[in-house]
Design a protein around this motif. Sequence first.
Motif, mmCIF file in Angstrom:
data_model
loop_
_atom_site.group_PDB
_atom_site.id
_atom_site.type_symbol
_atom_site.label_atom_id
_atom_site.label_comp_id
_atom_site.label_asym_id
_atom_site.label_seq_id
_atom_site.Cartn_x
_atom_site.Cartn_y
_atom_site.Cartn_z
ATOM 1 N N GLN A 137 -3.975 -8.655 -3.462
ATOM 2 C CA GLN A 137 -4.119 -9.843 -4.008
ATOM 3 C C GLN A 137 -4.888 -10.926 -3.157
ATOM 4 N N PHE A 138 -5.567 -12.012 -3.646
ATOM 5 C CA PHE A 138 -5.871 -12.888 -2.939
ATOM 6 C C PHE A 138 -5.019 -14.209 -3.062
ATOM 7 N N LEU A 139 -4.526 -14.594 -1.962
ATOM 8 C CA LEU A 139 -3.377 -15.587 -2.084
ATOM 9 C C LEU A 139 -3.755 -16.964 -2.238
ATOM 10 N N ASN A 140 -5.049 -17.327 -1.773
ATOM 11 C CA ASN A 140 -5.515 -18.703 -1.686
ATOM 12 C C ASN A 140 -6.560 -19.030 -2.839
ATOM 13 N N GLN A 141 -6.568 -18.240 -4.229
ATOM 14 C CA GLN A 141 -7.392 -18.493 -5.015
ATOM 15 C C GLN A 141 -6.738 -19.311 -6.100
ATOM 16 N N LYS A 142 -7.552 -20.168 -6.745
ATOM 17 C CA LYS A 142 -6.804 -20.988 -7.770
ATOM 18 C C LYS A 142 -7.088 -20.187 -9.265
ATOM 19 N N ASN A 143 -6.367 -20.776 -9.970
ATOM 20 C CA ASN A 143 -6.283 -20.605 -11.589
ATOM 21 C C ASN A 143 -5.805 -18.864 -11.953
ATOM 22 N N ASN A 144 -4.755 -18.690 -11.100
ATOM 23 C CA ASN A 144 -4.047 -17.216 -11.427
ATOM 24 C C ASN A 144 -5.121 -16.210 -11.256
ATOM 25 N N PRO A 145 -5.719 -16.188 -10.106
ATOM 26 C CA PRO A 145 -6.505 -14.672 -10.045
ATOM 27 C C PRO A 145 -5.746 -13.361 -10.465
ATOM 28 N N PRO A 146 -6.401 -12.429 -11.081
ATOM 29 C CA PRO A 146 -5.794 -11.225 -11.424
ATOM 30 C C PRO A 146 -5.557 -10.482 -10.130
ATOM 31 N N PHE A 147 -4.448 -9.837 -9.981
ATOM 32 C CA PHE A 147 -4.249 -8.926 -8.752
ATOM 33 C C PHE A 147 -3.918 -7.356 -9.115
ATOM 34 N N ILE A 148 -3.777 -6.592 -8.071
ATOM 35 C CA ILE A 148 -3.730 -5.328 -8.408
ATOM 36 C C ILE A 148 -2.311 -4.796 -7.772
ATOM 37 N N VAL A 149 -1.574 -3.692 -8.567
ATOM 38 C CA VAL A 149 -0.584 -3.100 -8.393
ATOM 39 C C VAL A 149 -0.839 -1.671 -8.654
ATOM 40 N N ALA A 150 -0.798 -0.723 -7.530
ATOM 41 C CA ALA A 150 -1.064 0.637 -7.506
ATOM 42 C C ALA A 150 0.186 1.329 -7.160
ATOM 43 N N ILE A 151 0.446 2.569 -7.977
ATOM 44 C CA ILE A 151 1.465 3.423 -7.894
ATOM 45 C C ILE A 151 0.932 4.787 -7.448
ATOM 46 N N GLU A 152 1.269 5.306 -6.315
ATOM 47 C CA GLU A 152 0.881 6.456 -5.763
ATOM 48 C C GLU A 152 2.158 7.517 -6.124
ATOM 49 N N LYS A 153 1.811 8.881 -6.726
ATOM 50 C CA LYS A 153 3.025 9.675 -7.137
ATOM 51 C C LYS A 153 3.054 10.472 -5.431
ATOM 52 N N ARG A 154 4.302 10.620 -5.055
ATOM 53 C CA ARG A 154 4.395 11.471 -3.746
ATOM 54 C C ARG A 154 4.807 12.868 -4.421
#
Length: 190
Positions: A173-190
């Motif tokens: 994610q980008f921490l310093n962007q305004k207006n609740n920017p989208p972010f990613i969560v990724a889950i990799e199976k082990r």
Amino acid sequence: MKVLGILPFARQLLINAISNGDSAIDGTAGNGHDTLFLAQLVGDLGRVYGFDIQEAAIRKTKERLIEHGALNQVSLFQSGHQEAKNLIPENDHGNISGAIFNLGYLPGGDKSIVTKPETTLKAIADIFSLLKKGGIIVLVIYHGHEEGRKEKDVLLNYVSSIDQAEGHVLTYQFLNQKNNPPFIVAIEKR
């Protein structure tokens, strides 16, 4: 900019996980952009399963796939992503290389129809069980609306509790962007 934006980073994660001939899932078909991208990654010998509850989304996705000659390797379901495990053929259980979700509402669609935490959590758990080792689920979380904020909180709580012996979880994610920017969560199976 040398740092990848949210959507290019999401696609790079999928490129790293999905090869020609693989199977993949678009949990929120929307306007069909990710479904087409996945179809191009898996090629003619692969399979993509696309889900969306809205008839308009399935129609737009199908039109996009036809336009690009990629419909043959895609199965579209006008159904919630929580039904993926029931609708994907058993021969692909344990063989899914990647999945993507764009959570929130359909761009240009009815903003009152949004993804819900309870169905998204079921979909994530079920699809995680369908992944092969090294497979990945990419969640693009749009949380600039009330329901999106609720879903974000529930999802972050859930993915934080995944046993590290079973999967790797990252956020981007980008921490310093305004207006609740989208972010990613990724889950990799082990």
